[in-house]
Design a protein around this motif. Structure first.
Motif, PDB file in Angstrom:
ATOM      1  N   VAL A 208       0.827  -1.208   0.000  1.00 32.81           N
ATOM      2  CA  VAL A 208       0.000   0.000   0.000  1.00 32.81           C
ATOM      3  C   VAL A 208       0.857   1.251   0.000  1.00 32.81           C
ATOM      4  O   VAL A 208       0.553   2.238  -0.677  1.00 32.81           O
ATOM      5  CB  VAL A 208      -0.955  -0.014   1.214  1.00 32.81           C
ATOM      6  CG1 VAL A 208      -1.734   1.300   1.302  1.00 32.81           C
ATOM      7  CG2 VAL A 208      -1.907  -1.198   1.126  1.00 32.81           C
ATOM      8  N   VAL A 209       1.952   1.237   0.749  1.00 33.38           N
ATOM      9  CA  VAL A 209       2.803   2.423   0.865  1.00 33.38           C
ATOM     10  C   VAL A 209       3.369   2.823  -0.493  1.00 33.38           C
ATOM     11  O   VAL A 209       3.352   3.996  -0.885  1.00 33.38           O
ATOM     12  CB  VAL A 209       3.939   2.178   1.873  1.00 33.38           C
ATOM     13  CG1 VAL A 209       4.889   3.373   1.914  1.00 33.38           C
ATOM     14  CG2 VAL A 209       3.370   1.908   3.265  1.00 33.38           C
ATOM     15  N   LYS A 210       3.852   1.842  -1.258  1.00 37.67           N
ATOM     16  CA  LYS A 210       4.440   2.117  -2.562  1.00 37.67           C
ATOM     17  C   LYS A 210       3.438   2.012  -3.711  1.00 37.67           C
ATOM     18  O   LYS A 210       3.778   2.305  -4.862  1.00 37.67           O
ATOM     19  CB  LYS A 210       5.611   1.171  -2.817  1.00 37.67           C
ATOM     20  CG  LYS A 210       6.764   1.346  -1.840  1.00 37.67           C
ATOM     21  CD  LYS A 210       7.906   0.392  -2.161  1.00 37.67           C
ATOM     22  CE  LYS A 210       9.067   0.584  -1.189  1.00 37.67           C
ATOM     23  NZ  LYS A 210      10.189  -0.348  -1.478  1.00 37.67           N
ATOM     24  N   GLY A 211       2.211   1.569  -3.380  1.00 38.71           N
ATOM     25  CA  GLY A 211       1.190   1.433  -4.404  1.00 38.71           C
ATOM     26  C   GLY A 211       1.517   0.367  -5.435  1.00 38.71           C
ATOM     27  O   GLY A 211       1.175   0.504  -6.615  1.00 38.71           O
ATOM     28  N   ARG A 212       2.144  -0.715  -4.998  1.00 39.47           N
ATOM     29  CA  ARG A 212       2.597  -1.756  -5.915  1.00 39.47           C
ATOM     30  C   ARG A 212       1.855  -3.064  -5.709  1.00 39.47           C
ATOM     31  O   ARG A 212       1.521  -3.435  -4.579  1.00 39.47           O
ATOM     32  CB  ARG A 212       4.092  -2.017  -5.733  1.00 39.47           C
ATOM     33  CG  ARG A 212       4.995  -0.868  -6.135  1.00 39.47           C
ATOM     34  CD  ARG A 212       6.434  -1.171  -5.765  1.00 39.47           C
ATOM     35  NE  ARG A 212       6.847  -2.488  -6.278  1.00 39.47           N
ATOM     36  CZ  ARG A 212       7.911  -3.168  -5.814  1.00 39.47           C
ATOM     37  NH1 ARG A 212       8.609  -2.666  -4.822  1.00 39.47           N
ATOM     38  NH2 ARG A 212       8.229  -4.329  -6.338  1.00 39.47           N
ATOM     39  N   ASP A 213       1.617  -3.764  -6.817  1.00 32.48           N
ATOM     40  CA  ASP A 213       1.088  -5.120  -6.796  1.00 32.48           C
ATOM     41  C   ASP A 213       2.272  -6.074  -6.614  1.00 32.48           C
ATOM     42  O   ASP A 213       3.163  -6.135  -7.463  1.00 32.48           O
ATOM     43  CB  ASP A 213       0.362  -5.409  -8.118  1.00 32.48           C
ATOM     44  CG  ASP A 213      -0.273  -6.795  -8.171  1.00 32.48           C
ATOM     45  OD1 ASP A 213       0.171  -7.679  -7.417  1.00 32.48           O
ATOM     46  OD2 ASP A 213      -1.185  -6.994  -8.991  1.00 32.48           O
TER      47      ASP A 213
END
Length: 421
Positions: A116-121
């Motif tokens: 969530v912090v980096k917005g990565r899957d």
């Protein structure tokens, strides 16, 4: 005299199938915990096991994660979550998944992990498993999440063994690491003691008194087939596997007194390791296989010593307190867990072997049999809490504990198995 008995009584060969049910209660707060949101897996209520709930419980029990409330959230592995919303919920990581019954009766279990912090899957995985393997699939998902977020292997899909007493019967159980999903490996109206996992997880050594004396057996976990390892004159007790699985250390009284011996896994090549007028017992190997830790009262009271695996002079390891037993060495060889008497209480202690500094990590008073998880991050032990016999796990700093409360009357002698199953 050592606190624990070193003999067992007759043991039945039956292998009844049953489940050991536990209620897991987690307490404590770690210094740093990663907030994670594990959403209820889509359609998990239609499956025999609550997969998402098992994943949540595993991660929380590790002490590394703090579960966030996801009540009412609808999300699965195919969703595209709004990361800003989850950041607003203070989540660092997010997990969604689904459980779908297939036409052949198996279940398709899928999950996806987001940073969530980096917005990565961060990817995911799918498992097609029979109903009986749903718990294992959930544990493997928790392992994958743990490793992805911490860089270390998880231990949720490993197994533990322990002994229960209930209804006048003793049972040796092999279960998941959370105490659930297991079967009895042995059952008897008489005591069973000292279970010990082989390094490959395929066998358990234990002590029985089927021949009117203490005898060490080795049993295949999958098949139940077993063999006699040590049946010498006198007592044969406290087996411990070498890290390579080729040898076992144990306590024999065949030459008079109770001393440490080493033998091959086939029972051949017996070699005496210690020669003292004391009781030498409870051997455990260092992970590098070069030394063996054990308990002896050669100094007047039970203390922990270390001896070269090939024989030689023993050196004392424990110095704090007048009563220290049941050593367990961490997988990296740096830490020792053991039981120390503190006044009238028996508590799990953790010692840094380099400095000798030790500290209590339990707040109970009747602890026994500490055993490290294969990643070295958790310790399982037996104790009494609230008037009941329970299994506990604790982080090595003692800050996060999980109490596994059994529906059975007496739970003792847990030992954590290796990776693989």
């Amino acid at each position: 005299m050592l606190r624990r008995s070193l003999v067992a009584l007759p043991l039945a060969a039956a292998l009844p199938s049953a489940l050991a049910q536990f209620r897991v209660e987690i307490s404590g707060v770690g210094a740093t915990q990663l907030p994670i949101a594990v959403v209820k897996f889509r359609d998990e209520e239609k499956a025999p096991q609550p997969v998402g709930a098992i994943v949540r419980a595993d991660l929380e029990r590790s002490g590394v994660f703090r579960n966030l409330d996801t009540s009412g959230v609808v999300l699965d592995e195919g969703s595209q979550p709004a990361m800003s919303d989850w950041r607003g919920r203070s989540a660092d990581a997010l997990v969604g998944g689904s459980v779908t019954r297939l036409a052949d009766g198996r279940f398709d279990v899928r999950y996806r992990l987001w940073d969530v912090v980096k917005g990565r899957d961060l990817g995911g995985q799918s498992y097609a498993v029979p109903a009986g393997d749903l718990r294992l699939a959930a544990h493997r998902i928790a392992d994958a999440i743990y490793e992805k977020l911490t860089g270390e292997k998880g231990v949720f899909s490993t197994r533990i063994a322990y002994v229960t007493k209930g209804g006048g019967r003793f049972t040796l159980w092999v279960t998941d690491a959370d105490g659930e999903g297991g079967q009895s490996a042995l059952a008897s109206p008489e005591p069973i003691i000292s279970p010990a996992w082989s390094p490959d997880g395929r066998e358990l050594a234990y002590v029985s008194f089927e021949s009117r004396k203490a005898v060490v057996y080795v049993q295949e976990v999958a098949s139940g087939k077993r063999r006699t390892l040590a049946s010498f004159r006198g007592s044969n007790s406290a087996p411990a596997w070498s890290p390579d699985g080729r040898q076992l250390a144990l306590t024999l009284s065949r030459d008079g007194g109770s001393q440490l011996f080493v033998m091959g896994r086939d029972g051949e090549g017996v070699k005496r390791l210690t020669s003292s007028g004391a009781i030498d017992t409870e051997a455990t190997w260092a992970p590098d296989g070069k030394s063996i830790y054990f308990v002896s009262d050669r100094g007047g009271s039970p203390q922990i010593y270390r001896v070269p695996a090939g024989g030689g002079n023993a050196e004392r390891v424990s110095f704090s307190g007048s009563y220290n037993i049941s050593p367990a060495i961490s997988p990296d060889g740096r830490t020792m867990a053991y039981i120390s008497r503190d006044g009238g209480a028996f508590r799990v202690q953790v010692m840094d072997l380099a400095s000798g500094t030790a500290r209590a990590v339990s707040d109970t008073k009747d602890d026994e049999s500490p055993s490290f998880a294969p990643n070295g991050r958790l310790i399982i032990y037996a104790t009494r809490d609230g008037g009941r016999d329970v299994l506990m796990t604790t982080t090595t700093d003692g800050k996060i504990k999980a109490r596994l409360v059994s529906t059975q009357a007496d739970v003792r002698e847990p030992v954590w198995g290796p990776y693989g199953r």
